[in-house]
Design a protein around this motif. Structure first.
Motif, PDB file in Angstrom:
ATOM      1  N   LEU A   5      21.288 -25.889  31.078  1.00  0.00           N
ATOM      2  CA  LEU A   5      21.617 -24.553  31.586  1.00  0.00           C
ATOM      3  C   LEU A   5      21.521 -24.492  33.104  1.00  0.00           C
ATOM      4  O   LEU A   5      22.324 -23.835  33.755  1.00  0.00           O
ATOM      5  N   VAL A   6      20.523 -25.157  33.637  1.00  0.00           N
ATOM      6  CA  VAL A   6      20.288 -25.162  35.080  1.00  0.00           C
ATOM      7  C   VAL A   6      20.665 -26.548  35.585  1.00  0.00           C
ATOM      8  O   VAL A   6      20.011 -27.531  35.253  1.00  0.00           O
ATOM      9  N   THR A   7      21.708 -26.613  36.392  1.00  0.00           N
ATOM     10  CA  THR A   7      22.251 -27.919  36.777  1.00  0.00           C
ATOM     11  C   THR A   7      21.463 -28.604  37.893  1.00  0.00           C
ATOM     12  O   THR A   7      21.567 -29.806  38.063  1.00  0.00           O
ATOM     13  N   SER A   8      20.688 -27.871  38.653  1.00  0.00           N
ATOM     14  CA  SER A   8      19.915 -28.471  39.729  1.00  0.00           C
ATOM     15  C   SER A   8      18.585 -28.993  39.192  1.00  0.00           C
ATOM     16  O   SER A   8      17.766 -28.226  38.678  1.00  0.00           O
ATOM     17  N   LYS A   9      18.363 -30.298  39.293  1.00  0.00           N
ATOM     18  CA  LYS A   9      17.109 -30.883  38.826  1.00  0.00           C
ATOM     19  C   LYS A   9      15.920 -30.344  39.621  1.00  0.00           C
ATOM     20  O   LYS A   9      14.845 -30.139  39.084  1.00  0.00           O
ATOM     21  N   THR A  10      16.137 -30.094  40.906  1.00  0.00           N
ATOM     22  CA  THR A  10      15.069 -29.541  41.737  1.00  0.00           C
ATOM     23  C   THR A  10      14.709 -28.138  41.258  1.00  0.00           C
ATOM     24  O   THR A  10      13.537 -27.779  41.169  1.00  0.00           O
ATOM     25  N   ARG A  11      15.711 -27.338  40.915  1.00  0.00           N
ATOM     26  CA  ARG A  11      15.454 -25.978  40.434  1.00  0.00           C
ATOM     27  C   ARG A  11      14.691 -26.021  39.113  1.00  0.00           C
ATOM     28  O   ARG A  11      13.780 -25.224  38.889  1.00  0.00           O
ATOM     29  N   VAL A  12      15.040 -26.947  38.238  1.00  0.00           N
ATOM     30  CA  VAL A  12      14.322 -27.086  36.966  1.00  0.00           C
ATOM     31  C   VAL A  12      12.857 -27.415  37.242  1.00  0.00           C
ATOM     32  O   VAL A  12      11.959 -26.828  36.647  1.00  0.00           O
ATOM     33  N   LYS A  13      12.608 -28.341  38.155  1.00  0.00           N
ATOM     34  CA  LYS A  13      11.227 -28.705  38.496  1.00  0.00           C
ATOM     35  C   LYS A  13      10.463 -27.503  39.031  1.00  0.00           C
ATOM     36  O   LYS A  13       9.293 -27.298  38.699  1.00  0.00           O
ATOM     37  N   LEU A  14      11.119 -26.700  39.860  1.00  0.00           N
ATOM     38  CA  LEU A  14      10.460 -25.509  40.413  1.00  0.00           C
ATOM     39  C   LEU A  14      10.172 -24.484  39.316  1.00  0.00           C
ATOM     40  O   LEU A  14       9.086 -23.886  39.289  1.00  0.00           O
ATOM     41  N   LEU A  15      11.117 -24.280  38.416  1.00  0.00           N
ATOM     42  CA  LEU A  15      10.885 -23.341  37.315  1.00  0.00           C
ATOM     43  C   LEU A  15       9.727 -23.806  36.441  1.00  0.00           C
ATOM     44  O   LEU A  15       8.875 -23.006  36.042  1.00  0.00           O
ATOM     45  N   LEU A  16       9.675 -25.106  36.154  1.00  0.00           N
ATOM     46  CA  LEU A  16       8.561 -25.649  35.377  1.00  0.00           C
ATOM     47  C   LEU A  16       7.245 -25.447  36.108  1.00  0.00           C
ATOM     48  O   LEU A  16       6.243 -25.050  35.513  1.00  0.00           O
ATOM     49  N   LYS A  17       7.244 -25.737  37.384  1.00  0.00           N
ATOM     50  CA  LYS A  17       6.027 -25.625  38.194  1.00  0.00           C
ATOM     51  C   LYS A  17       5.493 -24.193  38.211  1.00  0.00           C
ATOM     52  O   LYS A  17       4.322 -23.950  37.969  1.00  0.00           O
ATOM     53  N   PHE A  18       6.388 -23.237  38.479  1.00  0.00           N
ATOM     54  CA  PHE A  18       5.940 -21.860  38.682  1.00  0.00           C
ATOM     55  C   PHE A  18       5.841 -21.041  37.403  1.00  0.00           C
ATOM     56  O   PHE A  18       5.015 -20.144  37.313  1.00  0.00           O
ATOM     57  N   PHE A  19       6.662 -21.326  36.401  1.00  0.00           N
ATOM     58  CA  PHE A  19       6.672 -20.492  35.209  1.00  0.00           C
ATOM     59  C   PHE A  19       5.925 -21.094  34.026  1.00  0.00           C
ATOM     60  O   PHE A  19       5.598 -20.386  33.089  1.00  0.00           O
ATOM     61  N   ALA A  20       5.639 -22.380  34.046  1.00  0.00           N
ATOM     62  CA  ALA A  20       4.855 -22.961  32.960  1.00  0.00           C
ATOM     63  C   ALA A  20       3.369 -22.779  33.211  1.00  0.00           C
ATOM     64  O   ALA A  20       2.589 -22.671  32.278  1.00  0.00           O
ATOM     65  N   HIS A  21       2.980 -22.744  34.452  1.00  0.00           N
ATOM     66  CA  HIS A  21       1.551 -22.749  34.758  1.00  0.00           C
ATOM     67  C   HIS A  21       1.125 -21.709  35.775  1.00  0.00           C
ATOM     68  O   HIS A  21      -0.021 -21.691  36.183  1.00  0.00           O
ATOM     69  N   ARG A  22       2.057 -20.881  36.212  1.00  0.00           N
ATOM     70  CA  ARG A  22       1.759 -19.825  37.191  1.00  0.00           C
ATOM     71  C   ARG A  22       1.060 -20.382  38.427  1.00  0.00           C
ATOM     72  O   ARG A  22       0.065 -19.858  38.900  1.00  0.00           O
TER      73      ARG A  22
END
Length: 168
Positions: A5-22
């Motif tokens: 869904l999200v084509t940018s690997k960097t954006r995926v990493k940021l979403l994981l960083k900020f939304f998985a663990h606050r």
């Protein structure tokens, strides 16, 4: 799913960083952690901030980024990230099958927002099914492509640091 869904690997990493663990983070430390250029991380941080998903707070000469918990889609994005990681289903199954679990924590790298490939859990309870642990390790790797290390304690230590994912 999330990476399609999200084509940018960097954006995926940021979403994981900020939304998985606050978590929160600074541009340079995020770039170093993700092994990405500061420019690519900056572009994605700006996009997520402009969309209102992240908040940027001035901290001296630098900006500290964190998830915007007031954003209307915060809970939905958090749920998507959790499902992407497979942790919600994993935790539910482990807790149901292990017996009388009082509390369950995710500790280690995942609790710090780092996807190291190994999920470390601590289960607190008495008379837990230790035979089930070996089965979990094999099946979990097949399902979520991550190793799971589970420690069992009868009482909660006072100095435990991690994310409480089950119990009160």
């Amino acid at each position: 799913m999330l990476d399609s869904l999200v084509t940018s690997k960097t954006r995926v990493k940021l979403l994981l960083k900020f939304f998985a663990h606050r978590n929160s983070g600074y541009l340079r430390s995020l770039a170093k952690e993700f092994e990405e250029s500061t420019n690519s991380v900056r572009v994605e941080l700006n996009r997520l901030t402009d969309a209102g998903l992240l908040l940027a707070e001035e901290d001296g000469k630098t900006k500290l980024y964190r998830a915007n918990e007031q954003h209307p889609f915060f809970s939905e994005i958090t749920a998507m990230v959790s499902k992407f990681l497979g942790l919600d289903d994993l935790m539910e199954r482990i807790v149901k099958r292990m017996g009388e679990v009082d509390k369950a924590y995710i500790v280690g790298d995942y609790a710090q927002g780092i996807d190291s490939g190994t999920v470390e859990m601590i289960l607190i309870g008495k008379n837990l099914d230790t035979d089930y642990l070996e089965f979990i390790r094999e099946k979990t790797f097949e399902k979520v492509k991550r190793k799971v290390n589970v420690s069992i304690l009868e009482e909660e230590p006072k100095d435990i640091t991690g994310i409480l994912v089950y119990g009160k």
